[in-house]
Design a protein around this motif. Structure first.
Motif, PDB file in Angstrom:
ATOM      1  N   ILE A 256       0.859  -1.183   0.000  1.00 32.90           N
ATOM      2  CA  ILE A 256       0.000   0.000   0.000  1.00 32.90           C
ATOM      3  C   ILE A 256       0.892   1.228   0.000  1.00 32.90           C
ATOM      4  N   ALA A 257       0.530   2.239  -0.769  1.00 27.97           N
ATOM      5  CA  ALA A 257       1.338   3.449  -0.851  1.00 27.97           C
ATOM      6  C   ALA A 257       0.434   4.673  -0.823  1.00 27.97           C
ATOM      7  N   GLU A 258       1.048   5.807  -0.625  1.00 26.56           N
ATOM      8  CA  GLU A 258       0.338   7.073  -0.541  1.00 26.56           C
ATOM      9  C   GLU A 258       0.502   7.831  -1.846  1.00 26.56           C
ATOM     10  N   THR A 259      -0.548   8.478  -2.309  1.00 27.96           N
ATOM     11  CA  THR A 259      -0.447   9.276  -3.531  1.00 27.96           C
ATOM     12  C   THR A 259       0.495  10.457  -3.310  1.00 27.96           C
ATOM     13  N   ASP A 260       1.076  10.923  -4.410  1.00 30.77           N
ATOM     14  CA  ASP A 260       1.997  12.062  -4.386  1.00 30.77           C
ATOM     15  C   ASP A 260       3.174  11.831  -3.447  1.00 30.77           C
ATOM     16  N   ALA A 261       3.662  10.598  -3.396  1.00 32.67           N
ATOM     17  CA  ALA A 261       4.816  10.262  -2.561  1.00 32.67           C
ATOM     18  C   ALA A 261       5.505   9.041  -3.147  1.00 32.67           C
ATOM     19  N   GLN A 262       6.726   8.783  -2.686  1.00 30.40           N
ATOM     20  CA  GLN A 262       7.394   7.558  -3.092  1.00 30.40           C
ATOM     21  C   GLN A 262       6.754   6.356  -2.424  1.00 30.40           C
ATOM     22  N   ALA A 263       6.812   5.212  -3.117  1.00 34.39           N
ATOM     23  CA  ALA A 263       6.368   3.970  -2.501  1.00 34.39           C
ATOM     24  C   ALA A 263       7.178   3.753  -1.228  1.00 34.39           C
ATOM     25  N   MET A 264       6.492   3.299  -0.166  1.00 33.95           N
ATOM     26  CA  MET A 264       7.171   3.176   1.116  1.00 33.95           C
ATOM     27  C   MET A 264       8.076   1.963   1.184  1.00 33.95           C
ATOM     28  N   GLU A 265       7.816   0.947   0.357  1.00 35.74           N
ATOM     29  CA  GLU A 265       8.671  -0.225   0.348  1.00 35.74           C
ATOM     30  C   GLU A 265       9.342  -0.333  -1.013  1.00 35.74           C
ATOM     31  N   ILE A 266      10.607  -0.654  -0.997  1.00 34.24           N
ATOM     32  CA  ILE A 266      11.365  -0.796  -2.236  1.00 34.24           C
ATOM     33  C   ILE A 266      10.822  -1.961  -3.052  1.00 34.24           C
ATOM     34  N   LEU A 267      10.778  -1.775  -4.358  1.00 32.65           N
ATOM     35  CA  LEU A 267      10.447  -2.861  -5.273  1.00 32.65           C
ATOM     36  C   LEU A 267      11.765  -3.509  -5.703  1.00 32.65           C
ATOM     37  N   SER A 268      11.976  -4.735  -5.290  1.00 32.99           N
ATOM     38  CA  SER A 268      13.229  -5.402  -5.636  1.00 32.99           C
ATOM     39  C   SER A 268      12.943  -6.680  -6.401  1.00 32.99           C
ATOM     40  N   SER A 328      -1.012  11.332  -8.468  1.00 37.55           N
ATOM     41  CA  SER A 328      -2.057  11.958  -7.650  1.00 37.55           C
ATOM     42  C   SER A 328      -3.342  11.158  -7.589  1.00 37.55           C
ATOM     43  N   GLU A 329      -3.509  10.197  -8.499  1.00 37.80           N
ATOM     44  CA  GLU A 329      -4.752   9.463  -8.561  1.00 37.80           C
ATOM     45  C   GLU A 329      -4.670   8.168  -7.756  1.00 37.80           C
ATOM     46  N   ILE A 361       0.788  -2.160  -6.471  1.00 40.51           N
ATOM     47  CA  ILE A 361       0.752  -1.137  -5.436  1.00 40.51           C
ATOM     48  C   ILE A 361      -0.662  -0.578  -5.390  1.00 40.51           C
ATOM     49  N   ARG A 362      -1.255  -0.591  -4.206  1.00 43.14           N
ATOM     50  CA  ARG A 362      -2.580   0.019  -4.031  1.00 43.14           C
ATOM     51  C   ARG A 362      -2.372   1.422  -3.484  1.00 43.14           C
ATOM     52  N   ALA A 363      -2.570   2.409  -4.361  1.00 42.39           N
ATOM     53  CA  ALA A 363      -2.342   3.801  -3.975  1.00 42.39           C
ATOM     54  C   ALA A 363      -3.582   4.366  -3.298  1.00 42.39           C
ATOM     55  N   LYS A 364      -3.371   4.935  -2.118  1.00 43.17           N
ATOM     56  CA  LYS A 364      -4.460   5.555  -1.369  1.00 43.17           C
ATOM     57  C   LYS A 364      -4.182   7.048  -1.229  1.00 43.17           C
ATOM     58  N   LYS A 365      -5.260   7.819  -1.259  1.00 43.08           N
ATOM     59  CA  LYS A 365      -5.147   9.270  -1.135  1.00 43.08           C
ATOM     60  C   LYS A 365      -4.962   9.644   0.323  1.00 43.08           C
ATOM     61  N   ALA A 366      -3.856  10.292   0.619  1.00 41.40           N
ATOM     62  CA  ALA A 366      -3.645  10.757   1.983  1.00 41.40           C
ATOM     63  C   ALA A 366      -4.608  11.909   2.267  1.00 41.40           C
ATOM     64  N   SER A 367      -5.047  12.017   3.504  1.00 38.64           N
ATOM     65  CA  SER A 367      -5.981  13.071   3.877  1.00 38.64           C
ATOM     66  C   SER A 367      -5.691  13.513   5.301  1.00 38.64           C
ATOM     67  N   ASP A 368      -6.234  14.651   5.649  1.00 38.09           N
ATOM     68  CA  ASP A 368      -6.073  15.136   7.009  1.00 38.09           C
ATOM     69  C   ASP A 368      -6.858  14.244   7.964  1.00 38.09           C
ATOM     70  N   GLY A 369      -6.405  14.220   9.181  1.00 45.56           N
ATOM     71  CA  GLY A 369      -7.092  13.411  10.171  1.00 45.56           C
ATOM     72  C   GLY A 369      -6.272  12.218  10.592  1.00 45.56           C
ATOM     73  N   PRO A 370      -6.706  11.543  11.630  1.00 50.21           N
ATOM     74  CA  PRO A 370      -5.922  10.417  12.162  1.00 50.21           C
ATOM     75  C   PRO A 370      -5.977   9.195  11.251  1.00 50.21           C
ATOM     76  N   ALA A 371      -4.921   8.410  11.304  1.00 47.39           N
ATOM     77  CA  ALA A 371      -4.866   7.139  10.587  1.00 47.39           C
ATOM     78  C   ALA A 371      -5.047   6.001  11.587  1.00 47.39           C
TER      79      ALA A 371
END
Length: 897
Positions: A256-268, A328-329, A361-371
């Motif tokens: 799972i990754a966040e939009t408008d950011a690098q993937a959090m885990e390396i693809l190897s 961004s999508e 990679i399942r990209a999710k839109k980051a938003s304000d508020g708690p996770a």
């Protein structure tokens, strides 16, 4: 993991992350030959063994260095590769030779071993190597020279007709007394040991076919004369690495990754040849095949101009990795990887590359508020476990699994987190009547403002507390697993340090279902052998390592050498603990001397099923083809699909085995996938548009009416446009227009004092009217507004205008007439005359100047006598129209009846 987060003035957030490990562990070192205390008549020995930098960078780590000296003389550096080291022909002096072997990693962590070898010049019978030592050749191929020895008696004289035994001691190679055939004459027969008699000159020879595993000293053959006595000799052979046969996904293949950011885990990915040897210096292309993502330049690797691909090179372990940027999508992002089979820079062509590695990679839109972060915890039998404590490292956050095995933690910090699953909390008193569960650490990823969950459930095995034993004392202790015949772990005497610092305590090993480990096996496509295990308490250290014996349940071939790994809770990754070799009879695997388990936790033997990890479905533009040795289904470019449409898009074609945007299609619209199509039309209720004083004034006049009517219509249509520069670009077409008509009609016959004229003359309307009409826009006027996202520019045209029509006199009689049993409207205009004028303009292309200027002016005057209308039938006796375009007069033709 260190993450940097940047926020601009508009609140847009971007992030990047790197992983850093602290390495204070010396390399694992084991000198296999010569043996300490050995007596030899040889003038030299090969110093060889295994070296393993257990803690190394994920990518690009250099090999540890091994230095060897004799009697404190100048050191020489050994060859190191594939976790083997070798320094050939180290000279010995007569008498005692003290050999020191020193292994050091690139950070300066060092481990050393010292051994004594005695050289006796006379008085020993035995063998000497004549030829065939230190050869190199392809795997599974016979070496060009035979392995030849000379048998000598104690006086140094050749011995004829002496039985010599050749035995393969390492590797999967085979022996034959004759070139080109096996010992039995059956080409499918593998001989691990043969006997040959010396000739009249005291020589004996055997032909050797190299095994599949590469590395210095990966093939060992021992020759000995049993009846002669004395020392044996060792032949070393090196197997060449083959060409890339398969590439498999390793880390990050489902994340799972966040939009408008690098993937959090390396693809190897890992590239291997047909013998499962890791291949360094192989070019690998990662390509975005679906979704919004791109690659950026990295040190030593430049991304493609469109950012949709990048080419990187494998390291010494055959591993390569990238971290893409997510767009961004939100949605699914798919990335494929393929390895070049040659030195050419192109990956295109039927035999230019091998593929099959894919990442989701399942990209999710980051938003304000708690996770939040949640998931399920089950036993390895699939039953939910209640009461497991789940915490996040370096935070006070804590949750407990419920009766369904579910847990959820609130207000979780975004990014990578260290998740601690403590199964011990279920039975804190260690009640033997209740199950006891292990604990483990591993990393997970959290997107801001989202409900995050584990990709799959965590399965915990019940600990075999009945098999626990006290270890760390003055004697070796053997741990076993009931029902698994032949499996054992030998804990050496005085080798244990528990997490609390104590040197003795209780230790237990329990089996883990191989496909239910929370951490996937390392090295791309590896599987755990039977069993995978967990040693508890986690974090207990062993020096020397635990020796592990496992049944060869997967029928690996004799001499094969497979890696043993252990999950390091401190590093959050699998660490190589050494290797295990299949016994000569194929019954067992036993960890090599000096290697084994050094730290308690989750681990197992890594093995490869040659074709189990092969692709099950090829991407569009590719096809299956058997590649490698043994041949396995591999995805390769399909020449039959070249330049054909792919992904159901007229903008893309198959190019070199990949579905790519075709520059030849740029500008073409794909209207099948129109989006955001909007049509709007309305006509207001006119009586509501004028009330109050206007209505009162018209009422006083009598017979005066004011009507307003209008319409606005428009459409917005977005079509996908072929654009090789910006995949997914849209062409936006806007049509909008309308008109408004104001009509003032004064029927004199309804004015006060004149209504009697209508009754007397039978006329319904007698008076004047004025119409004012204006229109604007593009709808129905031949223009449009266009925004081309591919070229980032707009175009279009617009029309507008208006006019006035005034009837100075209009006398009309209205009624109905019966036709076919129906009353049809009847209207007769005795006399009507008047005129009007106006202007219109069209601006194309649209500009400020064109919009300010009115274009075509017009005027007209009309005179009608005797216009008769009955339903759709129309007849005019006299119709004269004068205009700036000329004069038209005459009797009109009949209308449709």
């Amino acid at each position: 993991m260190q993450t940097a987060v940047a926020t601009d003035a508009k609140g847009r957030v971007g992030s990047a992350a790197i992983s850093v490990s602290v390495d204070q562990t010396a390399p694992i070192l084991n000198v296999e030959s010569p043996r300490g205390g050995q007596i030899t008549r040889a003038a030299w020995v090969d110093v060889r063994g295994m070296v393993n930098d257990a803690v190394e960078a994920m990518f690009g780590a250099p090999e540890p260095q091994v230095y060897i000296s004799v009697n404190d003389q100048a050191e020489r550096e050994a060859v190191v590769a594939d976790r083997y080291f070798l320094l050939g022909r180290v000279a010995l002096s007569e008498g005692l030779n003290r050999i020191k072997v020193r292994a050091i990693d690139h950070l300066g962590n060092e481990r050393a071993q010292t051994l004594d070898v005695h050289r006796a010049d006379t008085g020993l019978a035995g063998l000497l190597i004549v030829d065939g030592h230190h050869q190199t050749g392809p795997g599974r191929k016979e070496l060009p020279k035979p392995l030849t020895v000379l048998a000598l008696d104690k006086d140094g004289e050749p011995v004829k007709d002496q039985q010599i035994e050749f035995v393969v001691e390492r590797g999967t190679g085979s022996l034959s007394p004759n070139t080109g055939q096996s010992a039995s004459g059956d080409a499918n027969y593998t001989a691990r040991a043969i006997s040959v008699r010396t000739n009249a000159q005291g020589r004996a020879a055997a032909w050797f076919t190299a095994g599949k595993q590469s590395g210095p000293g990966a093939n060992l053959v021992r020759a000995i004369a049993p009846m002669l006595g004395g020392e044996a000799v060792l032949f070393i052979a090196n197997t060449q690495r083959g060409v890339p046969a398969r590439i498999t996904a390793d880390l990050g293949l489902n994340q799972i990754a966040e939009t408008d950011a690098q993937a959090m885990e390396i693809l190897s990915a890992v590239v291997r040849d047909g013998g499962n040897n890791y291949l360094p210096n192989v070019k690998v292309e990662f390509r975005v095949t679906e979704g919004a993502a791109f690659f950026a330049d990295t040190p030593g690797a430049a991304a493609a101009p469109d950012g949709q691909s990048i080419v990187v090179t494998t390291d010494k372990n055959g591993v390569v990795g990238v971290r893409p940027h997510i767009g961004s999508e939100p949605g699914i992002v798919r990335i494929s990887a393929r390895a070049a089979t040659g030195d050419a820079p192109s990956f295109d062509g039927p035999a230019a590359s091998v593929g099959g590695a894919s990442f989701v990679i399942r990209a999710k839109k980051a938003s304000d508020g708690p996770a939040t972060f949640g998931g399920f915890i089950y036993s390895d039998k699939g039953a939910p476990i209640e009461g497991v404590k789940v915490s996040i490292g370096r935070t006070p956050l804590l949750a407990t699994s419920d009766d369904k095995g579910y847990f959820e933690i609130g207000n979780v910090p975004p990014g990578r987190i260290d998740l601690f699953i403590d199964g011990r909390a279920v039975n804190p008193s260690n009640d033997p009547a209740k199950p006891q569960w292990p604990s483990l650490h591993f990393e997970a990823y959290v997107v801001r403002g989202q409900k995050n969950e584990l990709a799959h459930a965590i399965y915990l095995p019940a600990l075999l507390v009945s098999e626990a034993k006290v270890v760390g004392g003055a004697e070796d202790v053997v741990l076993t697993i009931p029902g698994l015949e032949g499996f054992q772990m030998k804990v050496k005497a005085n080798s244990v340090t528990f997490p609390d610092g104590s040197r003795t305590g209780t230790l237990v090993v329990s089996p883990v279902t191989a496909d239910k480990l929370p951490m996937a096996p390392p090295a791309g496509g590896a599987q755990f052998g039977v069993p995978a295990w967990t040693i508890q308490p986690a974090g207990t250290r062993f020096d020397p390592p635990i020796e592990v014996q496992m049944p060869n349940s997967t029928l690996e071939e004799p001499g094969d050498n497979l890696p043993v790994v252990q999950w390091d809770h401190d590093l959050g990754q699998y660490v190589p603990m050494g290797r295990a070799t299949v016994s000569s009879d194929g019954a067992w695997l036993l960890t090599d001397a000096g290697s084994g388990v050094t730290k308690a936790g989750w681990g197992g033997l890594c093995r490869y099923d040659d074709c189990k990890t092969a692709a099950t479905k090829c991407p569009e533009c590719q096809k299956f083809e058997n590649r490698g040795s043994p041949p396995c289904p591999t995805c390769v470019p399909d020449p039959a699909q070249e330049n054909k449409m792919c992904q159901d898009s007229p903008c893309k074609t198959c190019q070199g085995g990949n579905c790519k945007a075709d520059k030849r299609k740029d500008g073409q619209r794909d209207t099948r996938f129109d989006v955001n199509v909007i049509n709007v039309s309305f006509e207001p209720k006119l009586k509501e548009l004028y009330k109050g004083s206007i209505a009162s004034w018209l009422g006083k006049m009598g017979g005066a009416e004011l009507s307003v009517k209008g319409k606005i219509a428009g459409s917005l249509r977005e079509s996908h446009i072929c654009c090789s520069k910006r995949e997914g670009a849209l062409s936006t077409n806007i049509n909008i227009g309308g008109d408004i008509e104001i009509e003032f009609k004064w029927n004199w016959l309804k004015a006060p004092g004149l209504s009697h004229l209508a009754k007397a003359g039978g006329v319904d309307e007698l008076g004047a009217f004025t119409k004012i009409k204006a229109y604007f826009g593009t709808a129905g006027t031949g223009g449009e507004l266009i925004w081309d996202e591919c070229e980032r520019k707009g175009a279009g045209s617009i029309s507008y205008g208006g006019g006035v029509t005034v009837a100075l006199l209009d006398a009309t009689i209205k009624g109905t007439a019966p036709i076919n049993g129906k009353e049809v409207p009847l209207e007769f205009t005795a006399l009507s005359f008047g005129g009007g004028g106006g202007s219109s303009t069209t601006a194309s292309p649209i500009s400020k100047r064109a919009l300010r200027e009115l274009g075509d002016w017009y005027w007209n005057a009309f005179f009608k006598i005797g216009e008769y209308k009955l339903g759709d039938f129309k007849f005019t006796l006299v119709n004269v129209t004068l205009s700036d375009k000329g004069t038209v007069s005459g009797i009109s033709s009949l209308g449709n009846l």
